[in-house]
Design an enzyme around this catalytic site. Structure first.
Site, PDB file in Angstrom:
ATOM      1  N   ASP A   7      45.212 -49.251  -1.594  1.00 44.17           N
ATOM      2  CA  ASP A   7      45.062 -51.419  -1.770  1.00 44.17           C
ATOM      3  C   ASP A   7      43.750 -51.499  -0.757  1.00 44.17           C
ATOM      4  O   ASP A   7      43.560 -51.112   0.458  1.00 44.17           O
ATOM      5  CB  ASP A   7      46.577 -52.045  -1.379  1.00 44.17           C
ATOM      6  CG  ASP A   7      46.652 -53.600  -1.155  1.00 44.17           C
ATOM      7  OD1 ASP A   7      45.587 -53.675  -2.542  1.00 44.17           O
ATOM      8  OD2 ASP A   7      47.004 -54.064  -0.626  1.00 44.17           O
TER       9      ASP A   7
ATOM     10  N   ALA B 191      49.472 -64.507  -8.504  1.00 42.75           N
ATOM     11  CA  ALA B 191      49.198 -64.119  -8.517  1.00 42.75           C
ATOM     12  C   ALA B 191      48.572 -64.199 -10.204  1.00 42.75           C
ATOM     13  O   ALA B 191      47.022 -63.885  -9.919  1.00 42.75           O
ATOM     14  CB  ALA B 191      49.843 -62.701  -8.936  1.00 42.75           C
TER      15      ALA B 191
ATOM     16  N   SER C  25      45.566 -71.787  -5.005  1.00 42.91           N
ATOM     17  CA  SER C  25      46.156 -72.525  -4.425  1.00 42.91           C
ATOM     18  C   SER C  25      45.509 -74.227  -4.102  1.00 42.91           C
ATOM     19  O   SER C  25      44.528 -73.821  -4.580  1.00 42.91           O
ATOM     20  CB  SER C  25      46.934 -71.985  -3.383  1.00 42.91           C
ATOM     21  OG  SER C  25      46.250 -71.690  -2.078  1.00 42.91           O
TER      22      SER C  25
END
Lengths: 469, 220
Positions: free
Chosen positions: A308, A380, A385
């Site tokens: 990641d 996700a 947002s």
């Protein structure tokens, strides 16, 4: 408590003493059944001993059969000893973990929904999943959970061995806290996520003690192979008795027992579980807890590593570093929109945007009426947002997501805007876009809106800021 | 070690490419949603590959659960820690490389000791079979290459060696055989040589030595 010097020597006197006791306890045939090779050795040792007792009673020659019987028992004992030593090294570690799991009192909030601070003191054992507890400076966190409100520095040395405190905060990827760790400063409200007895520390203790150890697939396959070999040698030795009888040689049962035990793979049979336990143990010493031996084994055969990026290849949190307004958008307008969209965002990134807008750009915090502003949380899937306030819908997020929100393909976004995005991305930063979808904006005005860089002209809709990685 | 590293990120492809080239990873997946990560892992797994993944966020949880080795960071969310099958207490993702080495070392230790154990049998045939049948078939004495003192001491020595070798190998079982960063073929060749050939020769020496002691002490 630092873990590094705590790693015991290969043969620590205390571990060896405990292992010697354990190796006798492990002679219990019901436990040895799990290990067919050593189980067969034990049966043969018992048989030889019985024959030796018979010989003693009959007053015959006992020295040879007695010695064979003794060494067969030693073979079994050495095998159980190997396993006990491997387990003992884990148990030493479990003892230091268990010390953190003492009786503690928790401050359970009576009415978590209403943000009230009223709490009752209850025993940590009586907490249930979903309860919200208040943990203040100096308190132990009673059980594993997720922070729902607040930020605190936490000493996790009980688990990690690292004495430097870490920051734990609501929202984002650092919201989990572990039972048995200590809050050093500030306060947090924690929603309990694990029942007493099932916490991270409990599971770690069970794991390092080897209580939950199960055979891995490879280990299982190997022990089937070893059992097969044992069976073949058993048949061969029994047949040998008949063959020898036919050729006029009489073979004593003791000799055949000795032959059988030397031929079956006792060496690997005795060490197999010790190797598995030692593998888990090496990981623990390396501060990695494996919840199954299977994972350790799979790690040896891995073909592809997925990393990641955030916190892996790059360190730390993404922090907003600059607002790059599209032409026709004032920097203030962009900062205000970004600020409004980030107010409800509890992630470090969201907070860094608020800090940048109110600090460097000197924007006042917006004052919405409570009734009109609806925060839109990040998902996700949308990867956006923001906030809906007074008919305006402000979103922030990845460039493509923000454009999709506006119903605008990237090609139709103005060249200068795209150039900014490109420049930020190529420097390794993460470009994010703020889209403000005012009812007054028509679709035709969009292309103009999304144009060039640091121009200060007014534009109703969008802008861009770069956020350092 | 012949392992492909793939960077997964929610960032856009350009940022991902910039960081990927800087970090020197083999491949990257940009703008990855949790579903994308999961789909990528499943695709690789159907090709028979084993996947290790490390992550810390709630959005990593499905991928951590699906991967064969899922290393969650201790600093990560509760969901991630539940989903993985390992937790890194130091939250240092570069450890994945060492975890792979420890796994390889465990597999190698098991393989080496199995080879050793089975190779040991050869010497025991030479020790015990002539001892059993030498009375009936004196020609079998040719097999008694170790010139063991008597049939009884031969059998006893083999049993004693069989027991002592377990104790002698406990340190190796616990510490693991040395892992070297060379190719798999070179490692296999080396381990076969050490533990296979060693497993053939050592018992001859060991049984002979024990036989000398046993016969000197008149134990058998």
């Amino acid at each position: 408590m630092s873990r590094t010097p705590a790693s015991p020597a290969l043969f620590d006197a205390g571990i060896l003493k405990a292992a010697a006791v354990q190796s006798v306890i492990k002679l219990d045939p019901r436990k040895l059944m799990r290990n067919p090779v050593i189980f067969v050795t034990e049966v043969v040792a018992a048989l030889t001993t019985a024959l030796w007792i018979r010989d003693v009673a009959a007053g015959g020659a006992v020295s040879f059969s007695g010695q064979i019987a003794a060494w067969l028992w030693f073979t079994v004992l050495f095998a159980t000893f190997a396993e006990a030593v491997a387990e003992g090294r884990g148990k030493a570690q479990a003892a230091s973990l268990r010390a953190t799991r003492s009786d503690m009192l928790a401050k359970r909030l009576l009415d978590p929904a209403s943000l009230g601070e009223l709490y009752e003191r209850v025993n940590a054992e009586s907490l249930r999943i979903g309860d919200v507890v208040l943990v203040e400076a100096g308190d132990l966190i009673p059980l594993d959970g997720e922070i729902v409100e607040g930020v605190a520095s936490v000493n996790e040395s009980a688990i990690t061995g690292e004495s430097a405190p870490v920051i734990r905060e609501a929202g984002g990827d650092r919201s989990a806290v572990t039972g048995g760790t200590t809050v050093l400063s500030d306060w947090i409200k924690v929603r309990i996520a694990a029942a007493p007895g099932d916490t991270f520390i409990d599971r770690m203790i069970a794991l390092v003690e080897g209580a939950e150890r199960q055979k891995t697939p490879n280990e299982l396959a190997l022990s089937i192979l070893l059992s097969g070999m044992t069976l073949i040698f058993l048949i061969a030795v029994v047949t040998l008795w008949g063959l020898a009888g036919y050729s006029g040689t009489t073979l004593s049962v003791v000799v055949l027992a000795a032959l059988l035990v030397t031929l079956i793979p006792t060496t690997i049979g005795g060490l197999l579980s010790a190797i598995g336990i030692a593998g888990m143990d090496r990981l623990i010493r390396f501060n990695v807890i494996a919840t199954s031996g299977r994972a350790v084994e799979a790690a040896g055969d891995v073909d592809t590593l997925l990393l990641d990026k955030t916190g892996t290849i790059t360190f730390g949190n993404r922090m907003a570093s600059a607002f790059l307004p599209a032409p026709g958008v004032s920097a203030e307008r962009l900062a205000d929109a970004a600020l409004a969209a980030s107010l409800a965002d509890e992630t470090p990134e969201g907070r860094s945007i608020v800090a940048l807008a109110t600090g460097e750009y000197g924007r006042p915090a917006p004052d919405f009426g409570v009734a009109t502003a609806t925060p839109v949380p990040f998902t996700a899937q949308t990867r956006l947002s923001g906030v809906d306030v007074g008919g305006r819908s402000i979103r922030k997020g990845a460039i493509d997501s923000a454009l999709r929100h506006l119903g605008l393909p990237l090609e139709r976004a103005p060249a200068a805007f795209r150039a900014d995005v490109e420049k930020v991305a190529q420097s390794g930063g993460t470009p994010l876009a703020v889209a403000e979808d005012a009812a007054s904006c028509s679709a035709s005005s969009t292309s103009r809106t999304w144009s060039s860089r640091a121009s200060r002209n007014v534009s109703p809709r969008c802008a861009l800021w770069a956020s350092a990685r | 070690m012949g392992i492909r590293t793939v960077m997964v990120t929610g960032d856009n492809p350009v940022t991902a490419a910039a960081i990927a080239s800087e970090a020197g990873v083999d491949d990257f997946i940009a703008e990855a949603t949790p579903e994308d990560k999961l789909a990528y892992i499943r695709k690789e797994q159907t090709g028979g590959r084993l996947i290790a993944m490390c992550g810390d966020g709630t959005n990593d949880a499905p991928a951590l659960a699906q991967s064969d080795v899922g290393v969650a960071m201790q600093t990560g969310t509760q969901a991630a820690r539940e989903a993985g099958n390992m937790v890194d207490l130091d939250s240092n993702p570069t450890k994945l490389i060492e975890i792979v080495e420890i796994g390889k070392q465990m597999l190698m230790t098991r393989g080496s000791l199995t080879t050793f154990s089975i190779a040991n049998d050869v010497a025991k045939y030479f020790a015990i079979l002539p001892a059993l049948f030498v009375a009936t078939y004196p020609e079998l004495d040719a097999l008694n290459v170790m010139h063991l003192a008597s049939p009884q001491s031969a059998i006893l020595s083999a049993v004693i060696f069989n027991a002592l070798i377990i104790v002698a190998l406990i340190p190796l079982a616990l510490q693991g055989v040395a892992y070297r960063r060379v190719g798999a073929a070179a490692l296999l060749r080396r381990n076969l040589l050490v533990y296979g050939v060693g497993g053939l020769i050592l018992p001859f020496v060991g049984i002979k030595a024990i036989d000398l002691i046993v016969s000197t002490l008149h134990l058998a």
